[in-house]
Scaffold this motif. Sequence first.
Motif, PDB file in Angstrom:
ATOM      1  N   UNK A   1       0.860  -6.962   5.774  1.00 43.28           N
ATOM      2  CA  UNK A   1      -0.548  -6.694   5.465  1.00 43.28           C
ATOM      3  C   UNK A   1      -0.942  -5.279   5.867  1.00 43.28           C
ATOM      4  N   UNK A   2      -0.444  -4.819   7.023  1.00 44.26           N
ATOM      5  CA  UNK A   2      -0.741  -3.464   7.464  1.00 44.26           C
ATOM      6  C   UNK A   2      -0.121  -2.422   6.534  1.00 44.26           C
TER       7      UNK A   2
ATOM      8  N   UNK B   1      -1.899   1.351  10.745  1.00 43.95           N
ATOM      9  CA  UNK B   1      -2.236   1.760   9.390  1.00 43.95           C
ATOM     10  C   UNK B   1      -1.929   3.230   9.150  1.00 43.95           C
ATOM     11  N   UNK B   2      -2.347   4.092  10.094  1.00 44.12           N
ATOM     12  CA  UNK B   2      -2.086   5.522   9.952  1.00 44.12           C
ATOM     13  C   UNK B   2      -0.591   5.817   9.989  1.00 44.12           C
ATOM     14  N   UNK B   3       0.126   5.178  10.921  1.00 47.61           N
ATOM     15  CA  UNK B   3       1.561   5.423  11.028  1.00 47.61           C
ATOM     16  C   UNK B   3       2.319   5.015   9.781  1.00 47.61           C
TER      17      UNK B   3
ATOM     18  N   UNK C   1      -3.108   5.808   1.771  1.00 47.09           N
ATOM     19  CA  UNK C   1      -2.335   6.661   0.862  1.00 47.09           C
ATOM     20  C   UNK C   1      -2.836   6.545  -0.574  1.00 47.09           C
ATOM     21  N   UNK C   2      -2.997   5.318  -1.066  1.00 46.08           N
ATOM     22  CA  UNK C   2      -3.447   5.119  -2.438  1.00 46.08           C
ATOM     23  C   UNK C   2      -4.855   5.639  -2.665  1.00 46.08           C
ATOM     24  N   UNK C   3      -5.737   5.383  -1.718  1.00 45.63           N
ATOM     25  CA  UNK C   3      -7.112   5.855  -1.841  1.00 45.63           C
ATOM     26  C   UNK C   3      -7.156   7.370  -1.964  1.00 45.63           C
TER      27      UNK C   3
ATOM     28  N   UNK D   1      -2.092   0.358   4.422  1.00 49.31           N
ATOM     29  CA  UNK D   1      -1.760   1.780   4.406  1.00 49.31           C
ATOM     30  C   UNK D   1      -1.532   2.283   2.988  1.00 49.31           C
ATOM     31  N   UNK D   2      -0.890   1.443   2.155  1.00 53.99           N
ATOM     32  CA  UNK D   2      -0.568   1.855   0.787  1.00 53.99           C
ATOM     33  C   UNK D   2      -1.808   1.939  -0.091  1.00 53.99           C
TER      34      UNK D   2
END
Length: 331
Positions: free
Chosen positions: A95-96, A208-210, A105-107, A100-101
């Motif tokens: 889920x994390x 999430x950031x990592x 990153x996707x956003x 992140x994706x």
Amino acid sequence: MTRFDPRGVLLCTTGMVIVGSSISISQLILDYPPLTGQAVRYALAAAGLAAIARWWPRLDPAGVAPPTGTGTGTGTGTGTTVASRPRPTGRELGLLTLLAATGLAGFNACVLIALRHSEPAMVGTVIGAAPLGLALLAPLLHGGRPAPRLLVSAGIVVTGTALVQGAGRTDAIGLLAAFGALGGEIAFSLLAAIVLPRLGAVRVAAYGCGLAVPLLLVAAVVAGEPARLRLPTAVEAATLAYLAGLMTVVAFVAWFLGLRRLGLARAGMLVGLMPVATLVTAAVQAGRPPGTAQAAGVLVVAAGLAVGLTTARDTRDQGVRLASAARTSSA
């Protein structure tokens, strides 16, 4: 009975105001390879969040299990307390990674594409529909139905956001990318709500950031950014540090803490403050007040928030229900 959580509202408001007011400063890194720059930003933020989780765990007690006593075996009755820092299960890690994706990153990738084909006002207007999406989807995730009053509130906030942002030119690619960014904005909060109660705001933000860093680096390679890679200038380095520290670490932790207190639907109303903060910041920088339509939009957003945040139905348990289901599934 109407329930109002001023601390949760303040936390979510802080997160959205920081994000909204920081948009203009991002223009200082437009000449730097964008995906690489975002990877650097999230890498710095992940390091800072990991340090906070390690050295100041009580900043977010939700991410630390209650201390357990262990006897010394000396018969003195003394013992040590050990605070457990939960690690994500396989399901939570998935889920994390999805968070992140999509939400990071996707956003960012969708926003960059959209801005090449659209005016910023149009992109902001589409993303400003996030409150309505969260009001619709949050209760559906645990088998409930959207509260009519929250839907009305979300609609008012979205209308006010459109007035604040105005209209703008676009094409098919820009419109699709803008809706992709909208999906990422909604997924960011929806996925976080599932893992927040057990892992806590700081650890969710750190993971999430990592996890976003390698995703952005792969995208940068595909986009051919290594050929344009260079050291950032002093201004670009300072901007990236600002975005990592204030816009990511502080804003993410504040938003996640508030989201956990308010629940998805109510917190989603406060996403409407992001374009308002952008408008106010731009007006201060330009030294002139906003236009009549934009000022009216701010008042409409405020009215929508007043309706949604004082709704009689308590929606704060949505994140807890989602997390409970996740723990049951993991067990």
